[in-house]
Design a protein around this motif. Structure first.
Motif, PDB file in Angstrom:
ATOM      1  N   LYS A  84      32.136   9.100  15.197  1.00 48.95           N
ATOM      2  CA  LYS A  84      32.506   9.836  16.398  1.00 48.95           C
ATOM      3  C   LYS A  84      32.849  11.301  15.874  1.00 48.95           C
ATOM      4  O   LYS A  84      33.050  12.197  17.227  1.00 48.95           O
ATOM      5  CB  LYS A  84      33.521   9.214  17.208  1.00 48.95           C
ATOM      6  N   PHE A 121      41.753  -2.783  17.485  1.00 53.44           N
ATOM      7  CA  PHE A 121      42.511  -1.693  17.435  1.00 53.44           C
ATOM      8  C   PHE A 121      43.075  -1.365  16.031  1.00 53.44           C
ATOM      9  O   PHE A 121      43.248  -2.145  15.265  1.00 53.44           O
ATOM     10  CB  PHE A 121      43.768  -2.024  18.157  1.00 53.44           C
ATOM     11  N   ILE A 122      43.192  -0.184  15.874  1.00 48.65           N
ATOM     12  CA  ILE A 122      43.628   0.343  14.548  1.00 48.65           C
ATOM     13  C   ILE A 122      45.001  -0.347  14.224  1.00 48.65           C
ATOM     14  O   ILE A 122      45.322  -1.099  13.043  1.00 48.65           O
ATOM     15  CB  ILE A 122      43.906   1.805  14.414  1.00 48.65           C
ATOM     16  N   SER A 123      46.053  -0.531  15.208  1.00 45.40           N
ATOM     17  CA  SER A 123      47.153  -1.235  15.064  1.00 45.40           C
ATOM     18  C   SER A 123      47.670  -0.872  13.720  1.00 45.40           C
ATOM     19  O   SER A 123      48.018  -1.717  12.893  1.00 45.40           O
ATOM     20  CB  SER A 123      46.951  -2.751  15.343  1.00 45.40           C
ATOM     21  N   PHE A 161      48.672   9.148  21.262  1.00 43.46           N
ATOM     22  CA  PHE A 161      48.723   8.608  19.875  1.00 43.46           C
ATOM     23  C   PHE A 161      49.886   9.080  19.193  1.00 43.46           C
ATOM     24  O   PHE A 161      49.844   9.051  17.752  1.00 43.46           O
ATOM     25  CB  PHE A 161      47.434   9.152  19.180  1.00 43.46           C
ATOM     26  N   LEU A 218      35.469  12.265  14.643  1.00 45.98           N
ATOM     27  CA  LEU A 218      36.817  12.514  14.797  1.00 45.98           C
ATOM     28  C   LEU A 218      37.532  13.059  13.470  1.00 45.98           C
ATOM     29  O   LEU A 218      38.487  13.679  13.463  1.00 45.98           O
ATOM     30  CB  LEU A 218      37.462  11.295  15.298  1.00 45.98           C
ATOM     31  N   LYS A 260      45.798  15.966  16.598  1.00 51.75           N
ATOM     32  CA  LYS A 260      46.910  15.669  15.806  1.00 51.75           C
ATOM     33  C   LYS A 260      47.205  14.180  15.707  1.00 51.75           C
ATOM     34  O   LYS A 260      46.554  13.400  16.085  1.00 51.75           O
ATOM     35  CB  LYS A 260      47.974  16.311  16.749  1.00 51.75           C
ATOM     36  N   ASN A 261      48.107  13.812  14.675  1.00 52.71           N
ATOM     37  CA  ASN A 261      48.455  12.471  14.462  1.00 52.71           C
ATOM     38  C   ASN A 261      47.254  11.567  14.209  1.00 52.71           C
ATOM     39  O   ASN A 261      47.134  10.510  14.866  1.00 52.71           O
ATOM     40  CB  ASN A 261      49.148  11.927  15.550  1.00 52.71           C
ATOM     41  N   LYS A 278      35.988  -2.111  12.467  1.00 55.00           N
ATOM     42  CA  LYS A 278      36.389  -3.099  13.319  1.00 55.00           C
ATOM     43  C   LYS A 278      35.645  -3.452  14.656  1.00 55.00           C
ATOM     44  O   LYS A 278      35.103  -4.597  14.884  1.00 55.00           O
ATOM     45  CB  LYS A 278      37.934  -2.655  14.179  1.00 55.00           C
ATOM     46  N   ASN A 285      50.969   0.658  23.330  1.00 56.85           N
ATOM     47  CA  ASN A 285      49.432   0.393  23.081  1.00 56.85           C
ATOM     48  C   ASN A 285      49.255  -1.227  22.559  1.00 56.85           C
ATOM     49  O   ASN A 285      48.802  -2.164  23.374  1.00 56.85           O
ATOM     50  CB  ASN A 285      48.853   1.318  22.220  1.00 56.85           C
ATOM     51  N   ARG A 312      51.853   4.125  20.470  1.00 57.50           N
ATOM     52  CA  ARG A 312      50.547   3.354  19.644  1.00 57.50           C
ATOM     53  C   ARG A 312      51.413   1.908  19.963  1.00 57.50           C
ATOM     54  O   ARG A 312      50.756   0.902  19.929  1.00 57.50           O
ATOM     55  CB  ARG A 312      50.590   3.661  18.275  1.00 57.50           C
ATOM     56  N   SER A 349      40.191   4.077  11.724  1.00 59.38           N
ATOM     57  CA  SER A 349      38.987   4.413  12.533  1.00 59.38           C
ATOM     58  C   SER A 349      37.924   4.608  11.642  1.00 59.38           C
ATOM     59  O   SER A 349      37.976   5.246  10.520  1.00 59.38           O
ATOM     60  CB  SER A 349      39.287   5.836  13.114  1.00 59.38           C
ATOM     61  N   ARG A 381      41.606   2.082  26.408  1.00 61.46           N
ATOM     62  CA  ARG A 381      42.111   3.284  26.631  1.00 61.46           C
ATOM     63  C   ARG A 381      41.475   3.852  27.571  1.00 61.46           C
ATOM     64  O   ARG A 381      42.034   5.204  28.255  1.00 61.46           O
ATOM     65  CB  ARG A 381      42.204   3.996  25.360  1.00 61.46           C
TER      66      ARG A 381
HETATM   67  N1  LIG Z   1      44.801  10.637  16.948  1.00 62.27           N
HETATM   68  C1  LIG Z   1      43.991   9.708  16.563  1.00 62.27           C
HETATM   69  N2  LIG Z   1      44.190   8.590  15.666  1.00 62.27           N
HETATM   70  C2  LIG Z   1      43.530   7.645  15.609  1.00 62.27           C
HETATM   71  N3  LIG Z   1      42.339   7.404  16.591  1.00 62.27           N
HETATM   72  C3  LIG Z   1      42.052   8.338  17.415  1.00 62.27           C
HETATM   73  C4  LIG Z   1      43.024   9.476  17.594  1.00 62.27           C
HETATM   74  N4  LIG Z   1      42.451  10.083  18.558  1.00 62.27           N
HETATM   75  C5  LIG Z   1      41.396   9.342  19.295  1.00 62.27           C
HETATM   76  N5  LIG Z   1      41.300   8.125  18.452  1.00 62.27           N
HETATM   77  C6  LIG Z   1      40.301   7.473  18.860  1.00 62.27           C
HETATM   78  O1  LIG Z   1      41.136   6.260  19.304  1.00 62.27           O
HETATM   79  C7  LIG Z   1      40.781   4.995  18.632  1.00 62.27           C
HETATM   80  C8  LIG Z   1      41.908   4.343  18.255  1.00 62.27           C
HETATM   81  O2  LIG Z   1      42.486   3.819  19.178  1.00 62.27           O
HETATM   82  P1  LIG Z   1      43.670   2.327  19.048  1.00 62.27           P
HETATM   83  O3  LIG Z   1      43.937   1.866  20.409  1.00 62.27           O
HETATM   84  O4  LIG Z   1      42.904   1.431  18.110  1.00 62.27           O
HETATM   85  O5  LIG Z   1      44.616   3.169  18.257  1.00 62.27           O
HETATM   86  S1  LIG Z   1      46.067   2.455  17.872  1.00 62.27           S
HETATM   87  O6  LIG Z   1      45.918   1.006  17.591  1.00 62.27           O
HETATM   88  O7  LIG Z   1      46.985   2.857  18.893  1.00 62.27           O
HETATM   89  O8  LIG Z   1      46.634   3.387  16.840  1.00 62.27           O
HETATM   90  C9  LIG Z   1      39.589   5.277  17.402  1.00 62.27           C
HETATM   91  O9  LIG Z   1      38.753   4.279  17.407  1.00 62.27           O
HETATM   92  P2  LIG Z   1      38.140   3.520  16.335  1.00 62.27           P
HETATM   93  O10 LIG Z   1      37.418   4.744  15.731  1.00 62.27           O
HETATM   94  O11 LIG Z   1      37.306   2.760  16.979  1.00 62.27           O
HETATM   95  O12 LIG Z   1      39.409   3.079  15.694  1.00 62.27           O
HETATM   96  C10 LIG Z   1      39.206   6.557  17.735  1.00 62.27           C
HETATM   97  O13 LIG Z   1      38.038   6.854  18.224  1.00 62.27           O
END
Ligand SMILES: Nc1ncnc2c1ncn2[C@@H]1O[C@H](COP(=O)(O)OS(=O)(=O)O)[C@@H](OP(=O)(O)O)[C@H]1O
Ligand SMILES: Nc1ncnc2c1ncn2[C@@H]1O[C@H](COP(=O)(O)OP(=O)(O)O)[C@@H](O)[C@H]1O
Length: 213
Positions: free
Chosen positions: A149, A111-113, A81, A151, A161-162, A45, A89, A86, A41, A72
């Protein structure tokens, strides 16, 4: 132990359609593929995928960008998450991307994937040259300092969490097709790296201004 539900129905028979992928590809005059961006994150990306899509759009290519945060809000709004969510997803994104490739589009996914096995499954759904894995390689400290963001701050405080990189794993690609270092390159340079790869490997045609960088 994650329990996977696999239901097959032998009474569901594939229905052949009159208009096939080859027909759509011919009309669109482009080589469909998936540009699969993966990274932490805040790694970049969405920023790079958006810039690449805009560049492709300017060149008249037909594209669609699937972005984690946006998907999402709709298709995958039932998922969180946890590891199992995941996995689901990314399974859905792989399947949707496959449908878009079948429709003839250049698909970009951001996606983080985090799990190698899930990216491998997505890759296995299309032809070997239709999946381009792009590792947006930005160290955790940099992502955390960007924290676009807020986060990471919340995750450090225990409010999320996670969180990938902090309390949930990220498995780096071992042999990505494109490896982008966002510390070394600007957004424009990262975009050019992807576009040049597509030209070099025959996915799109270049013009006289390409390779000028
Ligand atoms: N716990 C946790 N871990 C990681 N990310 C989190 C989480 N909670 C919310 N977010 C927000 O959700 C975005 C990641 O979603 P993804 O669908 O790409 O995640 S994954 O591929 O299923 O791991 C991610 O967006 P990106 O910052 O664009 O990667 C975050 O904004
Ligand atoms: N070279 C670069 N490539 C991509 N993003 C960069 C780069 N340098 C700085 N950034 C910044 O890093 C942040 C990345 O955020 P974002 O694209 O949402 O990441 P992700 O989608 O991986 O969570 C943005 O604020 C972007 O402006």
């Amino acid at each position: 132990m994650i329990e996977k539900k696999h239901e097959t129905n032998e009474n569901i028979i594939w229905h052949k359609q009159h208009v096939e992928k080859e027909d759509r590809v011919r009309v669109l005059s482009q080589k469909p593929c998936i540009l699969w961006f993966t990274g932490l994150s805040g790694s970049g990306k969405s920023t790079i995928a958006n810039a690449v899509e805009l560049e492709l759009f300017k060149r008249g290519r037909k594209t669609y960008l699937l972005d984690g945060d946006n998907v999402r809000h709709g298709l995958n709004k039932d998922l969180g998450f946890s590891e199992i969510d995941r996995i689901e997803n990314i399974r859905r994104i792989g399947e949707v991307s496959k449908l878009f490739v079948d429709s003839g589009l250049i698909v970009l996914t951001a996606f983080i994937s985090p799990f190698r096995s899930d990216r491998q499954i997505a890759k296995s759904l299309v032809k070997y040259d239709e999946f381009i894995e792009i590792f947006v390689d930005t160290p955790l400290e940099i992502c955390e300092s960007r924290d676009p963001k807020g986060l990471y701050k919340k995750a450090r405080e225990g409010a999320i969490k996670n969180f990938t990189g902090i309390s949930s794993p990220y498995e780096e690609p071992e042999e990505p097709h494109i490896h982008i270092n966002t510390e070394k390159h600007t957004v424009q340079e990262c975009t050019d790296i992807v576009i040049n790869h597509l030209i070099k490997h025959g996915y799109i045609q270049g013009d006289e201004n390409d390779y000028a960088i």
